[in-house]
Write an enzyme that holds these catalytic residues in place. Sequence first.
Site, PDB file in Angstrom:
ATOM      1  CB  SER A  75      -0.949   0.010   1.210  1.00 50.58           C
ATOM      2  OG  SER A  75      -2.007  -0.904   1.008  1.00 50.58           O
TER       3      SER A  75
ATOM      4  CE  LYS B  55      -4.573   1.797  -0.697  1.00 50.13           C
ATOM      5  NZ  LYS B  55      -4.005   0.508  -0.276  1.00 50.13           N
TER       6      LYS B  55
ATOM      7  CB  SER C 163      -4.392   1.393   3.748  1.00 48.41           C
ATOM      8  OG  SER C 163      -3.562   0.865   2.748  1.00 48.41           O
TER       9      SER C 163
END
Length: 439
Positions: free
Chosen positions: A115, A118, A170
Amino acid sequence: MGTNLRALAATGAAAGLTTALLTTALLGASPAAGARAVPSPPAPRASDTASATGTTGAAGAATVGGERLAGHGVVAPAGFKAPPKTESSAYLIADADTGAVLAAKDPHGHYLPASTLKTLTAVTLIPRLDKNRRIKPSEKACNVEGSAVGIVPEPIYKVDDLMRALLMVSANDAAVALAEANGGLTRTLADMNAQARKLQAYDTVARTPNGLDAPGQRSSAYDLALIARAGLAMPAFREYISTKVAKFPAPKDYGKKKKKKNQDDSDPSESPAPAYYEMANHNRLLGRYKGMLGVKNGWTTKALGSFVGAARRDGHTIIVVIMHHPGGFWEEVSKLLDWGFAARSRVAPVGELVRPVPDPAPSSSALAVRPTGTPGPGGSAGDGTGGDARRVAGREPAGSGLAVPLLAGGGALAVLALGGAYALRRRSRRDDPSGGTAG
């Protein structure tokens, strides 16, 4: 008549010679004395293939950030205590203000980012999407696996809400919804990979907007530091990552409305006003580590633990990145940050965080060639490894496609010169009382 034709032919030949010389000058002339050559961007150090365990390709012509960052082991400054030990396979400590890399381990090694990718999604989309735009996620976005904020296919979310969920909790579903708002997954991935190339994050290839493991997806500790630094320059990004608790829209009576399978894109004002629930930032160091700004953590079974963090003290910001960590890393990150603040003004950098590639200056030349369109997925920018990326890496001729338009232009110049000479010749004959040749 014969004399006139021979004169005309001679004039045309001279015009053709002049055009040929002009074309040669445009295509291959050396810069004028004192002219400064435009440098090519540095080639990426790593190859286009890598595994999740951090395999890195052979070194290129130049290692982005400095040659000391080319290795796989720990790179630390001399004459100062060694950086704290960490179980992560790769890490990097940098001064965000100056760009100085203070210490690193396998900084260009290729790893699954989880993640932490991101951050690239946010850096790419924050400038492209109006934060007050209200959108309706698709059923596909609402059903994404993994960590989620729990969106539903109703037009009750602002881009601002989804971006906050992306970076605070997330939210994989929010990432897909934002990609849809940007024109779809294909376009968003192309934009993300183009953004990585602009930042000179050549180790990074995005295959998903949320960091869920996908074949070919990768990044490096060095690249994640570049991306985080770009994000920290954006006020909205800084706000999202530093927010501890925020409200997120929740639909009213959604269970009753769910029976409407084929909902149209109704005006947002027709949807019931949403309720809200609170979401808390996943960064455990917010509020616990002095000066912690945030950024992003991630984890998958293949990527293991990863983290990008930044803290600010006494007017200086330190970035720490770790990748492929087998367990809990919060205490280790705190120690790496402490070391960074202590070393910041006392050690010689082992490398640097490079600046983004500058936008090309608009050309004022009448012979400027229009650039080709942005490559799409399957062609180049969509996978981050072809097209513009190949040219940056020096694997495609820089002048590819340029000679033909210029030569065609040279032919047009020759025709114009010949026509001009013929008109001049006829005018001279009219002006000459003797009707003979001029000159």
